[in-house]
Design a protein around this motif. Structure first.
Motif, mmCIF file in Angstrom:
data_model
loop_
_atom_site.group_PDB
_atom_site.id
_atom_site.type_symbol
_atom_site.label_atom_id
_atom_site.label_comp_id
_atom_site.label_asym_id
_atom_site.label_seq_id
_atom_site.Cartn_x
_atom_site.Cartn_y
_atom_site.Cartn_z
ATOM 1 N N UNK A 148 -13.467 87.328 -24.303
ATOM 2 C CA UNK A 148 -12.461 85.588 -24.796
ATOM 3 C C UNK A 148 -12.444 84.794 -25.812
ATOM 4 N N UNK A 149 -13.842 84.958 -26.127
ATOM 5 C CA UNK A 149 -14.211 83.757 -27.465
ATOM 6 C C UNK A 149 -13.176 84.464 -28.430
ATOM 7 N N UNK A 150 -13.351 85.350 -28.660
ATOM 8 C CA UNK A 150 -12.163 85.762 -30.100
ATOM 9 C C UNK A 150 -10.811 85.760 -29.708
ATOM 10 N N UNK A 151 -10.176 86.024 -28.270
ATOM 11 C CA UNK A 151 -8.669 85.976 -28.006
ATOM 12 C C UNK A 151 -8.445 84.076 -28.110
ATOM 13 N N UNK A 152 -9.716 83.087 -27.800
ATOM 14 C CA UNK A 152 -9.365 81.791 -27.768
ATOM 15 C C UNK A 152 -9.535 81.793 -28.884
ATOM 16 N N UNK A 153 -10.970 81.834 -30.053
ATOM 17 C CA UNK A 153 -9.973 81.729 -31.254
ATOM 18 C C UNK A 153 -8.729 81.854 -32.148
ATOM 19 N N UNK A 154 -8.518 83.433 -31.638
ATOM 20 C CA UNK A 154 -7.101 83.519 -32.191
ATOM 21 C C UNK A 154 -5.927 82.412 -31.779
ATOM 22 N N UNK A 155 -5.973 81.838 -30.937
ATOM 23 C CA UNK A 155 -4.727 81.520 -30.195
ATOM 24 C C UNK A 155 -4.936 79.826 -31.104
ATOM 25 N N UNK A 156 -5.883 79.296 -30.614
ATOM 26 C CA UNK A 156 -6.075 78.274 -31.755
ATOM 27 C C UNK A 156 -5.498 78.521 -32.875
ATOM 28 N N UNK A 157 -6.117 78.911 -33.367
ATOM 29 C CA UNK A 157 -6.045 79.567 -35.268
ATOM 30 C C UNK A 157 -4.336 79.443 -35.021
ATOM 31 N N UNK A 158 -3.683 80.019 -34.410
ATOM 32 C CA UNK A 158 -2.065 80.461 -34.314
ATOM 33 C C UNK A 158 -1.687 79.216 -33.800
ATOM 34 N N UNK A 159 -2.213 78.134 -33.387
ATOM 35 C CA UNK A 159 -1.735 76.760 -33.750
ATOM 36 C C UNK A 159 -2.079 75.498 -34.295
ATOM 37 N N UNK A 160 -2.753 76.279 -35.130
ATOM 38 C CA UNK A 160 -2.892 75.557 -36.470
ATOM 39 C C UNK A 160 -3.910 74.020 -35.815
ATOM 40 N N UNK A 161 -5.046 74.453 -34.311
ATOM 41 C CA UNK A 161 -5.668 74.036 -34.249
ATOM 42 C C UNK A 161 -7.115 74.213 -34.792
ATOM 43 N N UNK A 162 -8.228 73.555 -34.885
ATOM 44 C CA UNK A 162 -9.656 73.588 -35.348
ATOM 45 C C UNK A 162 -10.745 74.406 -34.483
ATOM 46 N N UNK A 163 -11.190 75.539 -35.246
ATOM 47 C CA UNK A 163 -11.846 76.519 -34.289
ATOM 48 C C UNK A 163 -12.843 77.344 -34.880
#
Ligand code: DC
Length: 223
Positions: A148-163
């Protein structure tokens, strides 16, 4: 007859939002992202300087909140706050105020109003246990904290948000602990839920399994 419900509950970043949204789209049903309602309240509280422990003020704010869902956008006081809602700070703040019984009670009717024909796919923590206990199909979707941490990381990066993956994993573990340990509507599968572990499954596989279950309980014609 009230509209049928598919309830999809589970921990943060289990993929339930994506899965629930796609199933709703596939079936032409309505979609409720109940976490977004808790996040909206958290954002409104942060903006107004209301403490995340102030149960009475938060419950009052919950019943007067000007929140609207317009297509993909989520509006707070008329302003599109969709991106801000996805921030980790907002999710953590939501998890803090979600422990307060009066806050949960004040948000109940707002969530139940999403139940409309031809049907509703609702995702959250207590859709099957509290908000829609008569849901025709209840799914508890989970996955390992690391996945789940990995998925959330990818989502945030895709949205240009810090992660940051390490702090995301810590946040997820802390959030799981708080969501599971609270006295009211704790995060756990209800007795009649089907538990699906998506650690090793793709989104498409999860969606397919849920549609097969929906069809086997007569909710939809066929997959
Ligand atoms: O699903 P999410 O990460 O957007 O939810 C944010 C927080 O809101 C979550 O940590 C706990 C709370 N929440 C809840 O208590 N009950 C729900 N039905 C949905 C969310």
């Amino acid at each position: 007859m009230s509209a049928p419900i598919i309830a999809i509950d589970g921990p943060t970043a289990s993929g339930k939002g994506t899965v629930a949204g796609r199933i709703a789209e596939h079936l032409g049903w309505h979609y409720l992202d109940s976490g977004a309602i808790y996040r909206l309240l958290a954002l409104a509280a942060l903006r107004r300087g209301i403490a995340l422990e102030d149960e009475a003020e938060l419950a009052e704010l919950a019943s007067t909140l000007d929140a609207r869902f317009v297509g993909e956008s989520i509006l707070l006081d008329g302003e599109d706050v969709s991106l801000e809602l996805r921030r980790e700070e907002t999710g953590n703040a939501a998890s803090r105020l979600a422990v307060l019984p009066a806050v949960r009670e004040a948000l109940l009717a707002r969530q139940q109003a999403f139940r409309q024909v031809p049907g509703l796919v609702a995702d959250g923590r207590d859709m099957g246990s509290v908000v829609f206990p008569d849901a025709a199909l209840k799914i508890f979707l989970t996955a390992s904290a690391e996945a789940r941490a990995e998925r959330r990381y990818k989502q945030l990066i895709e949205k240009g948000l810090p992660a940051n993956i390490t702090s995301l994993l810590q946040d997820i573990q802390a959030r799981d602990a708080r969501d599971s340990a609270r006295a009211v509507a704790p995060l756990k599968p209800c007795e009649d839920a089907v538990v699906l572990d998506s650690t090793a499954l793709s989104i498409e596989e999860v969606i397919r399994q849920i549609l097969v279950l929906a069809s086997s309980c007569g909710l939809i014609a066929s997959v």
